[in-house]
Design a protein around this motif. Structure first.
Motif, short mmCIF file in Angstrom:
data_model
loop_
_atom_site.label_atom_id
_atom_site.label_comp_id
_atom_site.label_asym_id
_atom_site.label_seq_id
_atom_site.Cartn_x
_atom_site.Cartn_y
_atom_site.Cartn_z
N ASP A 194 -11.33 39.37 -0.76
CA ASP A 194 -10.91 38.04 -0.29
C ASP A 194 -10.84 37.02 -1.41
OD1 ASP A 194 -10.65 38.94 2.28
OD2 ASP A 194 -12.64 38.31 2.92
N LEU A 195 -11.27 37.38 -2.59
CA LEU A 195 -11.08 36.55 -3.77
C LEU A 195 -9.90 37.05 -4.60
CD1 LEU A 195 -11.75 34.58 -6.09
CD2 LEU A 195 -13.51 36.21 -6.84
N GLU B 71 -7.39 38.92 -4.04
CA GLU B 71 -6.04 38.95 -3.47
C GLU B 71 -5.32 37.61 -3.66
OE1 GLU B 71 -6.41 39.85 0.64
OE2 GLU B 71 -7.28 37.91 1.19
N HIS B 72 -6.05 36.58 -4.03
CA HIS B 72 -5.43 35.26 -4.23
C HIS B 72 -5.09 34.99 -5.70
CE1 HIS B 72 -6.17 34.09 -0.09
NE2 HIS B 72 -7.41 34.54 -0.22
N LEU B 73 -5.43 35.90 -6.60
CA LEU B 73 -5.06 35.71 -8.00
C LEU B 73 -3.59 36.04 -8.22
CD1 LEU B 73 -8.05 37.22 -10.03
CD2 LEU B 73 -7.55 34.81 -9.60
N ASN B 74 -2.95 35.23 -9.01
CA ASN B 74 -1.54 35.47 -9.37
C ASN B 74 -1.50 36.00 -10.79
OD1 ASN B 74 1.18 35.48 -9.87
ND2 ASN B 74 1.40 33.25 -9.90
N GLY C 37 -13.70 30.63 3.31
CA GLY C 37 -12.50 30.23 2.58
C GLY C 37 -12.72 29.91 1.12
N GLY D 224 -12.57 32.00 -1.37
CA GLY D 224 -11.75 32.81 -2.25
C GLY D 224 -10.57 32.08 -2.88
N PRO D 225 -9.73 31.43 -2.08
CA PRO D 225 -8.58 30.72 -2.67
C PRO D 225 -8.99 29.60 -3.62
CG PRO D 225 -8.26 31.02 -0.31
CD PRO D 225 -9.66 31.44 -0.61
N ALA E 140 -10.11 31.26 -6.87
CA ALA E 140 -8.92 31.79 -7.55
C ALA E 140 -8.14 30.67 -8.22
CB ALA E 140 -8.04 32.53 -6.54
N GLU E 141 -8.09 29.52 -7.57
CA GLU E 141 -7.41 28.36 -8.15
C GLU E 141 -8.00 28.01 -9.51
OE1 GLU E 141 -7.68 23.62 -7.17
OE2 GLU E 141 -7.33 24.97 -5.46
N GLN F 170 -7.27 30.69 -12.29
CA GLN F 170 -5.92 30.58 -12.86
C GLN F 170 -5.86 29.57 -14.00
OE1 GLN F 170 -4.18 33.35 -10.10
NE2 GLN F 170 -3.53 32.57 -12.05
#
Length: 420
Positions: free
Chosen positions: A182-183, A185-188, A232, A234-235, A238-239, A242
């Motif tokens: 859940d962490l 999967e939000h990485l680009n 929530g 994770g996003p 991930a922010e 990045q």
């Protein structure tokens, strides 16, 4: 029997081994690794998923030049708490994809990865097997779950060129229950440019970000990562991941400081059990990254590992890092300053080899590695010896001191700690 490939690991420029490794100690360690491999489960407490640290303890000790007698003592101590490996299931009852996360199938995954390593595709090359599974078969998220243990296991496999460790590490990743999906999967990973911030810049931003205030509660069960992700987190993490400009030295320094710099002025040093794993895993980021042939995979691994470091930092309450106090003001005890020693590292290493908790040895070894490979100029380097001495202050005597499992970020916790 798979033995350690001594010629390969001793010539590896990305590792640092102390004097004392001999053909005899290599043979002793190989024999003990094989015994553990054949007889014991990767969890010593299967119900709670506590990892079998026997191999980590043995290889960390070997890397610091431990004698055969010391290695045998470590193994005899560790095997007392281990659980026997469960029998193989019938072939029709095991599916390599459907049995993920089920520790009952650990033995089956061992057999599977043994055959994989020796097939025509990999031909016994552990680097090829690991890179393929991490980036083509979605094992990257699996090796970073479970408080980094599979990540560390594979790092040892590459450092010491151990096929047994490679097989076990992938099998451990397959059956570990603690997920960071859940962490990650939000990485680009395909962003057009890297961020421009250092790890410590990002940590400071996270400390002041009120969006995390309701993501971790004092009453949450430890280690709190699951609740953080459920709410929530994770996003958000991930922010921040990045924003980071990938750099191996920067990542390593931060993973040491989130553990060591949480100590507080005028208080006896206490160190967080969960953040300690960020430090012990830091040694292996370089080794794993440099083993990968694909540049994009190297960057993916660096960013994913950094994101998980941030996850544990947030989950442990975003404790303030007292960098100036750690580096300049903390006074090491007389016991661990070794002021009469020509090289204070040597008695420190000898003493840490005797600590009953293998995490102490692994932490000290990570600091030795960091001092060796940190590319910063002398005035900008962290005081790695002093940090190691402080850790000895925090964990000795072993029968009276331990890692902190409480909320080390809270003022209430520090009120319970004795003054210096």
């Amino acid at each position: 029997m798979y033995t350690l490939s001594s010629n390969e690991f001793i010539k590896n420029p990305d590792i640092y081994l102390l004097p004392g490794i001999t053909p005899e100690t290599i043979e002793t360690c190989s024999h003990l690794l094989q015994q553990n491999h054949e007889n014991y489960h990767i969890f010593f407490n299967i119900q709670n998923g506590f990892h079998n640290h026997t191999t980590h303890n043995l290889l960390a000790a070997l890397g610091l030049g431990a004698s055969s007698h010391t290695l045998e003592h470590i193994y005899e101590k560790q095997k007392k708490i281990q659980q026997p490996i469960v029998p193989l299931h019938k072939k029709q009852d095991f599916d390599v994809n459907k049995c993920l996360g089920d520790d009952n199938y650990y033995h089956d995954y061992l057999e599977f990865f043994t055959k994989e390593l020796n097939n025509e595709k990999y031909q016994g090359k552990i680097e090829d097997l690991i890179e393929d599974y991490l980036f083509n078969k979605d094992y990257l998220v699996l090796i970073l779950g479970g408080a980094y243990h599979a990540f560390i296991h594979l790092g040892y496999a590459l450092e010491f060129q151990s096929k047994v460790m490679a097989i076990e590490g992938l099998a451990m990743a397959a059956i570990d229950r603690v997920s960071v999906k859940d962490l990650l999967e939000h990485l680009n990973y395909n962003q057009t440019r890297d961020g421009d911030k250092t790890a410590l810049d990002i940590i400071e931003l996270i400390v002041n970000d009120q969006r995390f205030d309701d993501k971790v509660l004092y009453t949450d069960e430890r280690p709190k990562t699951n609740k953080l992700l459920e709410r929530g987190g994770g996003p958000l993490i991930a922010e921040y991941a990045q924003m980071w400009k990938p750099d191996l030295d920067d990542a390593r320094r931060a993973s040491i400081l989130v553990n060591a710099a949480v100590i507080r002025p005028k208080k006896s040093p206490r160190l967080d059990f969960y953040l300690m794993h960020a430090t012990t895993s830091s040694l292996f980021l370089n080794i794993l990254v440099h083993s990968l042939k694909n540049k994009e995979n190297q960057l993916k691994l660096m960013r994913a590992k950094f994101a998980v470091d941030l996850l544990y930092y947030v989950a442990r309450g975003r404790p303030k890092l007292n960098l100036n106090y750690l580096c300049n003001e903390y006074q090491v005890s007389k016991e661990h300053s070794y002021s009469d020693a020509q090289n204070p590292w040597l008695p420190l290493i000898d003493k840490c080899l005797t600590h009953p908790d293998e995490h102490v040895l692994k932490t000290i070894r990570a600091l030795i590695y960091a001092e060796k490979f940190d590319s910063a100029q002398d005035k900008d380097k962290l005081p790695y010896l002093k940090i190691a001495q402080m850790i000895m202050d925090a964990l000795f005597p072993a029968d009276k001191k331990n890692w902190a499992h409480e909320d080390i970020s809270s003022d209430e916790y520090w009120k319970t700690v004795e003054d210096l």
